[in-house]
Design a protein around this motif. Structure first.
Motif, short mmCIF file in Angstrom:
data_model
loop_
_atom_site.label_atom_id
_atom_site.label_comp_id
_atom_site.label_asym_id
_atom_site.label_seq_id
_atom_site.Cartn_x
_atom_site.Cartn_y
_atom_site.Cartn_z
N PRO A 100 0.81 -1.23 0.00
CA PRO A 100 0.00 0.00 0.00
C PRO A 100 0.84 1.28 0.00
O PRO A 100 0.44 2.27 -0.60
CB PRO A 100 -0.82 -0.10 1.29
N SER A 101 2.01 1.24 0.63
CA SER A 101 2.86 2.45 0.65
C SER A 101 3.33 2.81 -0.76
O SER A 101 3.45 3.99 -1.10
CB SER A 101 4.05 2.25 1.58
N MET A 102 3.59 1.82 -1.60
CA MET A 102 4.01 2.09 -2.98
C MET A 102 2.84 2.64 -3.80
O MET A 102 3.03 3.50 -4.67
CB MET A 102 4.56 0.83 -3.64
N ARG A 103 1.63 2.15 -3.53
CA ARG A 103 0.47 2.69 -4.22
C ARG A 103 0.21 4.14 -3.81
O ARG A 103 -0.26 4.95 -4.60
CB ARG A 103 -0.75 1.80 -3.98
N MET A 104 0.56 4.49 -2.57
CA MET A 104 0.42 5.87 -2.13
C MET A 104 1.44 6.76 -2.84
O MET A 104 1.12 7.88 -3.26
CB MET A 104 0.57 6.00 -0.63
N THR A 159 -6.50 3.05 -7.39
CA THR A 159 -5.95 3.07 -6.02
C THR A 159 -6.93 3.70 -5.04
O THR A 159 -6.52 4.22 -4.01
CB THR A 159 -4.62 3.84 -6.00
N ARG A 160 -8.20 3.63 -5.32
CA ARG A 160 -9.20 4.33 -4.50
C ARG A 160 -9.32 3.80 -3.07
O ARG A 160 -9.89 4.46 -2.22
CB ARG A 160 -10.56 4.30 -5.19
N HIS A 161 -8.80 2.63 -2.80
CA HIS A 161 -8.90 2.05 -1.46
C HIS A 161 -7.66 2.34 -0.61
O HIS A 161 -7.58 1.87 0.53
CB HIS A 161 -9.13 0.55 -1.54
N ASP A 162 -6.71 3.08 -1.14
CA ASP A 162 -5.46 3.37 -0.44
C ASP A 162 -5.17 4.86 -0.43
O ASP A 162 -5.65 5.61 -1.27
CB ASP A 162 -4.27 2.68 -1.14
N GLY A 163 -4.36 5.27 0.51
CA GLY A 163 -3.74 6.59 0.52
C GLY A 163 -4.66 7.78 0.47
O GLY A 163 -5.68 7.85 1.15
N ILE A 164 -4.30 8.73 -0.38
CA ILE A 164 -4.99 10.02 -0.47
C ILE A 164 -6.44 9.84 -0.89
O ILE A 164 -7.33 10.48 -0.34
CB ILE A 164 -4.26 10.94 -1.48
N VAL A 165 -6.68 8.99 -1.86
CA VAL A 165 -8.04 8.80 -2.37
C VAL A 165 -8.93 8.19 -1.29
O VAL A 165 -10.08 8.59 -1.11
CB VAL A 165 -8.04 7.95 -3.65
N LEU A 167 -8.55 8.55 1.88
CA LEU A 167 -8.79 9.63 2.85
C LEU A 167 -9.88 10.57 2.35
O LEU A 167 -10.76 10.97 3.11
CB LEU A 167 -7.49 10.40 3.11
N MET A 168 -9.84 10.91 1.07
CA MET A 168 -10.86 11.80 0.51
C MET A 168 -12.24 11.15 0.52
O MET A 168 -13.25 11.85 0.60
CB MET A 168 -10.46 12.23 -0.90
N ARG A 169 -12.29 9.85 0.42
CA ARG A 169 -13.57 9.13 0.42
C ARG A 169 -14.09 8.85 1.83
O ARG A 169 -15.24 8.44 2.00
CB ARG A 169 -13.40 7.80 -0.32
N ASP A 170 -13.28 9.08 2.84
CA ASP A 170 -13.64 8.79 4.22
C ASP A 170 -14.81 9.69 4.66
O ASP A 170 -14.74 10.91 4.53
CB ASP A 170 -12.41 9.03 5.11
N PRO A 171 -15.90 9.10 5.20
CA PRO A 171 -17.05 9.91 5.62
C PRO A 171 -16.82 10.65 6.94
O PRO A 171 -17.63 11.48 7.33
CB PRO A 171 -18.17 8.88 5.76
N ASN A 172 -15.75 10.37 7.63
CA ASN A 172 -15.44 11.00 8.92
C ASN A 172 -14.90 12.42 8.72
O ASN A 172 -14.64 12.85 7.59
CB ASN A 172 -14.45 10.12 9.69
N PRO A 173 -14.66 13.15 9.82
CA PRO A 173 -14.16 14.54 9.72
C PRO A 173 -12.86 14.68 8.93
O PRO A 173 -12.67 15.68 8.23
CB PRO A 173 -13.98 14.96 11.18
N GLY A 175 -11.89 13.05 6.30
CA GLY A 175 -12.25 13.06 4.89
C GLY A 175 -12.91 14.35 4.48
O GLY A 175 -12.66 14.90 3.41
N ALA A 176 -13.75 14.88 5.37
CA ALA A 176 -14.43 16.15 5.07
C ALA A 176 -13.42 17.29 4.94
O ALA A 176 -13.51 18.11 4.04
CB ALA A 176 -15.45 16.46 6.17
N ILE A 177 -12.44 17.32 5.85
CA ILE A 177 -11.41 18.36 5.79
C ILE A 177 -10.60 18.21 4.50
O ILE A 177 -10.31 19.20 3.83
CB ILE A 177 -10.50 18.30 7.03
N CYS A 178 -10.26 16.99 4.15
CA CYS A 178 -9.47 16.74 2.93
C CYS A 178 -10.25 17.19 1.69
O CYS A 178 -9.68 17.76 0.78
CB CYS A 178 -9.11 15.26 2.86
N ARG A 179 -11.55 16.94 1.66
CA ARG A 179 -12.35 17.33 0.49
C ARG A 179 -12.48 18.86 0.39
O ARG A 179 -12.55 19.41 -0.70
CB ARG A 179 -13.72 16.68 0.56
N VAL A 180 -12.51 19.54 1.52
CA VAL A 180 -12.61 21.00 1.51
C VAL A 180 -11.33 21.62 1.00
O VAL A 180 -11.34 22.59 0.24
CB VAL A 180 -12.96 21.53 2.92
N ILE A 181 -10.21 21.04 1.38
CA ILE A 181 -8.91 21.56 0.97
C ILE A 181 -8.74 21.30 -0.49
O ILE A 181 -8.41 22.04 -1.29
CB ILE A 181 -7.76 20.90 1.76
#
Length: 181
Positions: A100-104, A159-165, A167-173, A175-181
């Motif tokens: 997963p680190s390489m996919r990130m 790579t939607r299940h790993d890393g930045i993506v 995090l952006m898909r996370d419904p928690n706070p 993910g919300a902060i990441c989507r706003v940025i």
């Protein structure tokens, strides 16, 4: 404006990048890495050509057609295209890694590609030549922007299940902060 055709080496790199994306799976990590590596090497070769005096990679195919009639700009690989190919190729080479680190890292490389493409698109939309080109070299072609954008989107989808993506898909706070940025 005069239309300068896409350089054949750039076109081949885009085809190889699409093929790498199409076959990217963990059980096909080696062929994906080879195709992605070939794309990255072609982009890096352009910089080696300018900095170290390597033979011109963008004149390997159809040299007589690339120079065109006298007075026209010859078809060469744009420097921002070369950098985007290096980043995209590295991203594709790491895409099918089981780690997963390489996919990130793959995602981070593709974000760099997207930033280059954003500058080029902004340059085309607002007719700002300095955003489409680097120094005195020719500009990145619109068709190159589209093709690299599609490959970059494909990498992020793969790579939607790993890393930045993820995090952006996370419904928690977070993910919300990441989507706003």
């Amino acid at each position: 404006p005069v239309h300068i055709p896409m350089n054949p080496v750039t076109a081949i790199c885009l085809i190889l990048g699409g093929a790498a994306l199409a076959i990217a799976r963990e059980d096909r990590a080696r062929p994906t890495a080879i195709l992605g590596g070939a794309v990255a090497i072609a982009g890096a070769w352009k910089f080696a050509e300018l900095g170290l005096g390597f033979p011109a990679i963008d004149t390997l195919l159809f040299t007589d057609l690339l120079d065109g009639p006298p007075g026209l700009i010859p078809s060469r690989m744009a420097l921002n295209t070369a950098l985007a190919l290096v980043l995209t190729g590295a991203s594709l080479a790491l895409l099918a890694s089981p780690r997963p680190s390489m996919r990130m890292v793959s995602q981070l490389c593709v974000v760099g590609t997207l930033l280059i493409l954003l500058l080029a698109v902004t340059g085309y939309l607002f007719d700002l030549e300095p955003l489409r080109t680097v120094s005195f070299h020719i500009a990145m072609k619109p068709e190159t922007v589209v093709a690299l954008g599609l490959i970059a989107a494909g990498v992020l989808i793969r790579t939607r299940h790993d890393g930045i993506v993820a995090l952006m898909r996370d419904p928690n706070p977070a993910g919300a902060i990441c989507r706003v940025i």
